[in-house]
Design a protein around this motif. Structure first.
Motif, short mmCIF file in Angstrom:
data_model
loop_
_atom_site.label_atom_id
_atom_site.label_comp_id
_atom_site.label_asym_id
_atom_site.label_seq_id
_atom_site.Cartn_x
_atom_site.Cartn_y
_atom_site.Cartn_z
N GLY A 1 -71.85 -31.88 72.14
CA GLY A 1 -70.49 -32.25 72.52
C GLY A 1 -70.40 -33.63 73.14
O GLY A 1 -69.45 -34.37 72.91
N ILE A 2 -71.40 -34.00 73.94
CA ILE A 2 -71.40 -35.32 74.57
C ILE A 2 -71.50 -36.41 73.51
O ILE A 2 -70.81 -37.44 73.59
N TYR A 3 -72.34 -36.19 72.50
CA TYR A 3 -72.43 -37.16 71.42
C TYR A 3 -71.15 -37.19 70.60
O TYR A 3 -70.62 -38.27 70.27
N GLU A 4 -70.63 -36.02 70.26
CA GLU A 4 -69.46 -35.95 69.37
C GLU A 4 -68.21 -36.54 70.00
O GLU A 4 -67.45 -37.24 69.34
N LYS A 5 -67.99 -36.26 71.28
CA LYS A 5 -66.74 -36.65 71.92
C LYS A 5 -66.79 -38.03 72.57
O LYS A 5 -65.74 -38.66 72.73
N THR A 6 -67.97 -38.48 72.95
CA THR A 6 -68.04 -39.72 73.73
C THR A 6 -68.90 -40.79 73.08
O THR A 6 -68.41 -41.88 72.75
N ILE A 7 -70.17 -40.51 72.87
CA ILE A 7 -71.10 -41.56 72.46
C ILE A 7 -70.81 -42.08 71.06
O ILE A 7 -70.62 -43.29 70.84
N LEU A 8 -70.75 -41.18 70.07
CA LEU A 8 -70.57 -41.62 68.69
C LEU A 8 -69.20 -42.25 68.42
O LEU A 8 -69.13 -43.30 67.77
N PRO A 9 -68.09 -41.67 68.91
CA PRO A 9 -66.80 -42.34 68.70
C PRO A 9 -66.75 -43.75 69.26
O PRO A 9 -66.18 -44.66 68.65
N TYR A 10 -67.36 -43.94 70.45
CA TYR A 10 -67.38 -45.27 71.04
C TYR A 10 -68.16 -46.24 70.16
O TYR A 10 -67.71 -47.37 69.90
N LEU A 11 -69.33 -45.83 69.71
CA LEU A 11 -70.17 -46.72 68.91
C LEU A 11 -69.52 -47.03 67.56
O LEU A 11 -69.63 -48.15 67.06
N ARG A 12 -68.86 -46.05 66.96
CA ARG A 12 -68.17 -46.31 65.69
C ARG A 12 -67.12 -47.40 65.86
O ARG A 12 -66.94 -48.24 64.99
N ALA A 13 -66.43 -47.36 66.98
CA ALA A 13 -65.34 -48.31 67.19
C ALA A 13 -65.82 -49.66 67.72
O ALA A 13 -65.27 -50.70 67.35
N GLU A 14 -66.83 -49.66 68.57
CA GLU A 14 -67.19 -50.87 69.30
C GLU A 14 -68.56 -51.46 68.95
O GLU A 14 -68.76 -52.65 69.11
N SER A 15 -69.48 -50.63 68.50
CA SER A 15 -70.84 -51.13 68.28
C SER A 15 -71.53 -50.37 67.15
O SER A 15 -72.52 -49.65 67.38
N PRO A 16 -71.05 -50.51 65.91
CA PRO A 16 -71.62 -49.76 64.80
C PRO A 16 -73.11 -50.01 64.58
O PRO A 16 -73.81 -49.13 64.06
N ASP A 17 -73.58 -51.19 64.96
CA ASP A 17 -75.00 -51.49 64.76
C ASP A 17 -75.92 -50.57 65.56
O ASP A 17 -77.12 -50.47 65.27
N ARG A 18 -75.38 -49.88 66.55
CA ARG A 18 -76.18 -48.96 67.37
C ARG A 18 -76.04 -47.51 66.93
O ARG A 18 -76.65 -46.61 67.51
N LEU A 19 -75.26 -47.28 65.89
CA LEU A 19 -74.97 -45.91 65.45
C LEU A 19 -76.22 -45.17 65.00
O LEU A 19 -76.45 -44.02 65.39
N MET A 20 -77.02 -45.78 64.14
CA MET A 20 -78.16 -45.08 63.59
C MET A 20 -79.18 -44.72 64.67
O MET A 20 -79.77 -43.64 64.65
#
Length: 363
Positions: A194-213
């Motif tokens: 839930g922490i990844y789904e709701k907070t970490i991944l949405p933020y990275l998709r919007a602001e820092s895609p290079d850190r997604l993987m």
């Protein structure tokens, strides 16, 4: 001496002065009067929100401090319980002392205390995030917290498996509105997914895609390690000779309290359902944000490797939609067909034969 002890009194009086009652109909405010009242209301709002922020900052500091030590956590728990369940309810101090004496065995239970400290730590981070102007300021702390969950030596108690929003600490500090206003936040301290789904991944998709993987790799690794951790603890309990009734009750409690957090990490369910889904979603993000051509090739290979998985037809359909909606002009010619691989699962097949570029509509 202040004329008004309550700022709202000034607003009410201002409205009374500015309006002139008429028989049968209330007089309308002039534009100037509306502007004057709105200005005072805005000042009042700033005062209220300033006090709320001050109370929140105080709560954050208290929660984080208490999360570092068993004794501090117990002291805060007892203070908050007395305020909420006894003082506010008008109950006798002797009733509180009776409750307090009945908690001693719980305080000696390390699993209970681990859950309590985790709840306080996540609650502190939650308060801090509510005041942060940018999530980037709090993200490292969130990631460190998630990493710490997989390093636990004991399964945490119930406090880590329930939402912090309804905790005795939140009710004592009266910050329910603050805690509940952020829908993009996981309220359960032990819910890595839930922490990844709701907070970490949405933020990275919007602001820092290079850190997604990198984030996806960490998430998959952490959840996989959590599965091993839970399995090891279950085997340890069995070897310890717990009677069957106790084991059944313990399992039921975990499933109810954990809101499926633990059930999703049952080894069989995880390997069969959760892990392949995580691997697929990682590839979808790679396709959407990183490299369409490379991701498309990996997605074709993944579908072939999982051709007997019951979710494969859904993944295939999703991939077809992605290709149709956003394929670059040359992608159809750049995606190569992987060789079919032998299935290693025993699920009933939902597709027949290998998944190819043709079956996905790429040719």
């Amino acid at each position: 001496m202040k004329l008004f002890a309550n700022p709202l009194s000034a607003v009410v009086l201002t409205v009374a002065i500015l309006t002139t009652p008429t028989l049968g109909k209330a007089a309308d405010l002039t534009p100037e009067q509306v502007a004057a009242v709105q200005a005072q209301l805005e000042n009042l709002r700033n005062t209220i929100e300033g006090k709320t922020s001050e109370r929140n900052r105080s709560a954050w500091s208290v929660f984080m401090s208490a999360s570092q030590d068993n004794r501090a956590a117990v002291e805060l728990l007892e203070k908050c319980t007395k305020i909420v369940d006894y003082d506010r309810e008008g109950r006798e101090d002797s009733d509180f002392r009776d409750w307090q004496s009945n908690q001693k065995d719980r305080y000696r239970d390390e699993q209970y205390m681990e859950g309590l400290r985790l709840q306080l730590r996540w609650l502190a981070i939650t308060c801090k995030a509510a005041e942060a102007e940018e999530l980037d300021a709090i993200l490292p702390e969130v990631i460190n917290y998630v990493e710490s969950l997989t390093q636990l030596s004991e399964m945490p108690g119930n406090a880590a498996l329930a939402s912090v929003g309804g905790s005795i600490f939140v009710r004592s500090f009266e910050i329910e509105r603050l805690i509940g206003r952020n829908e993009s936040w996981e309220p359960v301290p032990y819910n890595i997914a839930g922490i990844y789904e709701k907070t970490i991944l949405p933020y990275l998709r919007a602001e820092s895609p290079d850190r997604l993987m990198s984030a996806w790799d960490k998430r998959i690794d952490q959840q996989t390690r959590l599965v091993s951790f839970i399995k090891a603890k279950q085997e340890e309990e069995i070897r310890g000779g717990r009677d069957e009734k106790r084991k059944i009750q313990d399992q039921q409690r975990k499933q109810q309290q954990g809101r499926n957090v633990l059930k999703e990490h049952d080894e069989d369910d995880f390997l069969r359902e959760t892990l392949p889904q995580l691997q697929w979603e990682r590839l979808v993000d790679k396709y959407s944000f990183i490299d369409k051509v490379s991701a498309a090739q990996e997605m074709l290979a993944f579908l072939n490797d999982n051709v007997t998985n019951k979710k494969t037809i859904d993944w295939l359909t999703q991939f077809q939609g992605l290709i149709s909606d956003g394929a670059s002009p040359g992608i159809r010619n750049q995606v190569s067909e992987p060789q079919p691989t032998s299935a290693t699962t025993t699920d009933t097949p939902t597709t027949k034969g290998p998944v190819t570029a043709e079956t996905l509509g790429l040719e």
